[in-house]
Design a protein around this motif. Structure first.
Motif, PDB file in Angstrom:
ATOM      1  N   PHE A  60       4.722  11.018  10.349  1.00 11.51           N
ATOM      2  CA  PHE A  60       3.922  10.708  11.544  1.00 11.51           C
ATOM      3  C   PHE A  60       4.807  10.510  12.776  1.00 11.51           C
ATOM      4  O   PHE A  60       4.363  10.710  13.894  1.00 11.51           O
ATOM      5  N   ASP A  98      -1.300   3.615   6.379  1.00 11.97           N
ATOM      6  CA  ASP A  98      -1.407   5.072   6.237  1.00 11.97           C
ATOM      7  C   ASP A  98      -0.004   5.647   6.312  1.00 11.97           C
ATOM      8  O   ASP A  98       0.715   5.414   7.295  1.00 11.97           O
ATOM      9  N   ASP A 109       0.316  12.644   2.480  1.00 15.41           N
ATOM     10  CA  ASP A 109      -0.446  11.808   3.422  1.00 15.41           C
ATOM     11  C   ASP A 109      -1.451  10.995   2.611  1.00 15.41           C
ATOM     12  O   ASP A 109      -2.301  11.578   1.937  1.00 15.41           O
ATOM     13  N   THR A 110      -1.309   9.676   2.632  1.00 14.86           N
ATOM     14  CA  THR A 110      -2.208   8.831   1.838  1.00 14.86           C
ATOM     15  C   THR A 110      -2.329   7.448   2.472  1.00 14.86           C
ATOM     16  O   THR A 110      -1.393   6.977   3.126  1.00 14.86           O
ATOM     17  N   GLU A 208     -10.464  11.175   3.395  1.00 17.42           N
ATOM     18  CA  GLU A 208     -10.079   9.869   3.944  1.00 17.42           C
ATOM     19  C   GLU A 208     -11.205   9.168   4.688  1.00 17.42           C
ATOM     20  O   GLU A 208     -11.207   9.144   5.920  1.00 17.42           O
ATOM     21  N   HIS A 237      -9.831   1.975   5.332  1.00 15.05           N
ATOM     22  CA  HIS A 237      -9.407   3.384   5.278  1.00 15.05           C
ATOM     23  C   HIS A 237      -8.667   3.625   3.965  1.00 15.05           C
ATOM     24  O   HIS A 237      -7.656   2.970   3.701  1.00 15.05           O
ATOM     25  N   GLU A 239      -7.244   6.975   1.571  1.00 15.56           N
ATOM     26  CA  GLU A 239      -7.006   8.421   1.652  1.00 15.56           C
ATOM     27  C   GLU A 239      -6.230   8.919   0.441  1.00 15.56           C
ATOM     28  O   GLU A 239      -5.209   8.341   0.068  1.00 15.56           O
TER      29      GLU A 239
END
Ligand code: MF3
Ligand code: CO
Ligand code: CO
Length: 255
Positions: A60, A98, A109-110, A208, A237, A239
């Motif tokens: 990110f 995240d 990505d999780t 997500e 959230h 994901e």
């Protein structure tokens, strides 16, 4: 024209699987280190160390100018919270973590949301928020199968969220992933008119759900990133990344 979806090669899938597994380990490690009294900047720094110690790069960081190693969103913050020196994590907070990692050509990505403090002290409505956001994600994963459609995932997530009377954030959605962080298609958390692309082996999707205890309405803070609920109610959230295979699906971010 932007392709409607991406099908990854067997070689790419090997890289994606490794990156996703690393990201899952990092997510759980980072979540286990969340404690009251630390700032979100402390947590972001720790996350950077965890990710780099595993041999990965925070995916990110600098993505469209994003300034953090990970996203840390507390209470009414929905997603894209940036670690801050003046933002203390306190007992009773709900913290969404995240994590994105780039590792040897693959991307993981999780996300996961944790409660700070003893489970027994968790207010009932917060417990419902966390339980059903997770359940909506699981329903979405279960609904995915080769020959089905993206809409099957969206509908399954939406059904669980609605049953639990949680607000579904509409402005942010799941997505294809694997070689780049965000690849087509979009994976909304609510059913749209279109069925969306057909699910075929080699597709990698991030599912997500971002669900709110109150209304679905959100806004972006003046920092240009942090998304918050309009009514100030907490948000959760979760994901996971899935690979569509010949026989079904593989969750790449389960450890
Ligand atoms: N974590 C988001 C996702 O799951 C993307 C964050 S991008 C950032 O798709 F730039 F905000 F970090
Ligand atoms: Co994410
Ligand atoms: Co994502």
């Amino acid at each position: 024209m932007r392709p409607e979806y991406v099908v990854h090669t067997a070689q790419e899938i090997i890289k994606i699987r490794r990156a996703a597994h690393m990201t899952a380990l990092a997510r759980d490690r980072i979540c286990s280190l969340v404690h009251s009294g630390m700032t979100t900047k402390d947590l972001d720094n720790i996350a950077g160390e965890v990710i780099r110690s595993m041999g990965g790069e925070p995916a990110f960081l600098n993505y469209r100018g994003y300034p953090g190693n990970i996203c840390i969103s507390v209470n009414d913050e929905v997603v894209h919270g940036i670690g801050r020196h003046d933002r203390f994590i306190l007992k009773g907070d709900v913290v969404s973590v995240d994590v994105g990692i780039a590792f040897e050509g693959g991307i993981g990505d999780t996300a996961r949301t944790v409660y700070v403090g003893n489970e027994e002290d968790m207010p009932e409505d917060v417990a419902r928020l966390l339980e059903y956001t997770q359940k909506s994600l699981e329903a979405g994963l279960t609904a995915a199968h080769p020959g089905g459609y993206v809409q099957d995932i969206s509908r399954a997530v939406e059904e669980v969220a609605q049953q639990a009377h949680l607000g579904i954030v509409r402005e942010y959605v799941g997505h294809g992933c694997g070689i780049r962080l965000h690849e087509p298609p979009d994976v909304p958390n609510f059913a749209q008119h279109r069925k969306g692309p057909k699910l075929v082996p080699g597709m990698v999707l991030c599912v997500e759900p971002m669900l709110n205890l109150g209304s679905h309405k959100v806004y972006t803070e003046s920092d240009g990133w942090t998304v918050r609920t309009r009514d100030g109610e907490p948000s959760a959230h979760f994901e996971h990344m899935i690979l569509i295979t010949e026989n079904g699906t593989e969750v790449l971010t389960r450890v």
